[in-house]
Design a protein around this motif. Sequence first.
Motif, short mmCIF file in Angstrom:
data_model
loop_
_atom_site.label_atom_id
_atom_site.label_comp_id
_atom_site.label_asym_id
_atom_site.label_seq_id
_atom_site.Cartn_x
_atom_site.Cartn_y
_atom_site.Cartn_z
N GLN A 83 28.96 38.86 49.16
CA GLN A 83 30.11 39.68 49.53
C GLN A 83 30.93 39.86 48.24
N LEU A 84 30.93 41.06 47.70
CA LEU A 84 31.49 41.28 46.36
C LEU A 84 32.96 40.90 46.27
N ALA A 85 33.72 41.14 47.33
CA ALA A 85 35.16 40.86 47.31
C ALA A 85 35.44 39.41 46.93
N CYS A 86 34.59 38.51 47.44
CA CYS A 86 34.85 37.08 47.24
C CYS A 86 34.66 36.67 45.78
N GLU A 88 35.04 39.16 43.23
CA GLU A 88 35.99 40.00 42.48
C GLU A 88 37.38 39.36 42.39
N ASP A 115 26.88 43.45 48.76
CA ASP A 115 27.66 43.93 49.91
C ASP A 115 29.08 44.28 49.48
N GLY A 116 29.27 45.56 49.12
CA GLY A 116 30.59 46.03 48.69
C GLY A 116 31.07 47.21 49.51
#
Lengths: 312, 312
Positions: A83-86, A88, A115-116
């Motif tokens: 999960q890219l947010a985690c 970034e 997964d973005g």
Amino acid sequence: MTGPSAVAATGRRFGDRVTDHVAARESQIVLGLDPDPSRLWPGSGDGVPADGPPAARAAAAVAAHCRAVIAAVAPAVVAVKPQLACFERLGAPGRAALGAAVEAAHEHGLLVVADGKRGDIDVSATAYAQSLVGTTPTPYGDVPGLGADALTAAPYMGVDTIDSLLAVTRPAGAGVFVLVRTSNPGAADVEDLELAGGGPLWEHVARIVDRLGEGDGAALHDVGAVVGATRPEHVARMRELMPRAVFLLPGVGAQGGRVEDLAPAWAPGPAGGLATASRSIVQAAERGGVGTPAAAARAEAERLRDAAWSLA
Amino acid sequence: MTGPSAVAATGRRFGDRVTDHVAARESQIVLGLDPDPSRLWPGSGDGVPADGPPAARAAAAVAAHCRAVIAAVAPAVVAVKPQLACFERLGAPGRAALGAAVEAAHEHGLLVVADGKRGDIDVSATAYAQSLVGTTPTPYGDVPGLGADALTAAPYMGVDTIDSLLAVTRPAGAGVFVLVRTSNPGAADVEDLELAGGGPLWEHVARIVDRLGEGDGAALHDVGAVVGATRPEHVARMRELMPRAVFLLPGVGAQGGRVEDLAPAWAPGPAGGLATASRSIVQAAERGGVGTPAAAARAEAERLRDAAWSLA
């Protein structure tokens, strides 16, 4: 910084690559990685420098955690889905940790789905695809992207946004998973809206996914669909509308979905559905699993693998 | 790594902050930054190390370019809008370059709109908001995010995804701009679909934006809308549906939109519309502008500023 997956170099389309991987590993389970720096496996901080900026230290711990989780679970899964947010949120060191996780996954022979949920037009879409699966030419030499094997994409802005991604992903043998009907309660607000032409919006998006996908003969397509596993009644209809799309099925485990309810996903064969589970695997020990975090995670991944494989 | 905008510390809501900034700077123009390492301003490479990985060298040039563009154009604009994809494709050094651009914008007193069109659920949405406008708590200390003043978001997955962003952005005095009707041809594929309940999908999303926004009294809301400037006939209808939303109006200049066509955006006051232009400003010299890249960019930004201000 990681290079493209070794598997990408074979020149095969994404649908075929998924088919090969699922057959070889006898698994359709995707390990979701959404690391929270406050909930890492014990020992993740062992190699973290005693001082330095919080971002660098937290990212080092996240990278160690991801490597440990991947090593524990790899034999039971076919892919990982960071999960890219985690990553970034940890800034530049977070991007390095993401690269380390991708590298570890590839070392274990796993596919990587970035997964973005990207969606943008024109040069921006191209830049996202370069960032995740391609390469960016610069006067200083080519800059390799993350080296993922697939990415997730949002359809709101229309077909041209997906076409721009495909222009980069397709030649790389990579895939695009488009959000169709997701597993969150808010899916009812937009995705489920009834259209004047009949059927909900998600059915319209499903038809777009089916049309955009390419594969050889009866093979699976290189454009897949994100199909929430919490509403199993949708899965059969999805399969009618997208007979050759690979379904990425989040929501198994922690979000309440059950692998047993997803049988239609596998109508086109064992690689037709990839069931993703994140916290239910990674936090299996906290959730009552037996043994160390690694042993409990592996056991839960094996349980999901067996449940899915028996349906396919 | 940058801290939050100095302006955020005042405790004012985003709609008020935009109102203040537009009044103080007498500008509603947003400078879009979508740097292509192969098309940077002359001199951007002067301080780049003679060797090292291509990503680090290209990112150093991109950061220098962004600083130069911001310095040249700042007096004529109210905000910058970095396109996240263009930085992400340069890996960890790209994230550092993005931080440098944000810092430069804040030093010049400009707001920053992080343009990533994010949309995800639950912990992932929280992580995006932490990454762009908030802070991430870790056992190693708090990790500051990018320090942007607003972010762009995609609505496909529903209201809960936007609520999760707002839970972080609102206390920070930051804003969320939701995609409503974009400026690309593909907008017709999904956004324009006619609903069974009447009206196109984008009108439904516009109502969601209006409902989610908060502001004091007659003030502008903290949830804005991305409204493509290439279809001016939509702007008046948007304003009916979202009387207090700030409109972010991309597509001016290079994409064919004309500031003169956007008057309804400014019905609630001078801060009701923020017109963004990227390549038409940054590449003004190549497009027939007079003088150096900096002089031509400044002149084009001034021209757009005057055109918009005369309407507001």
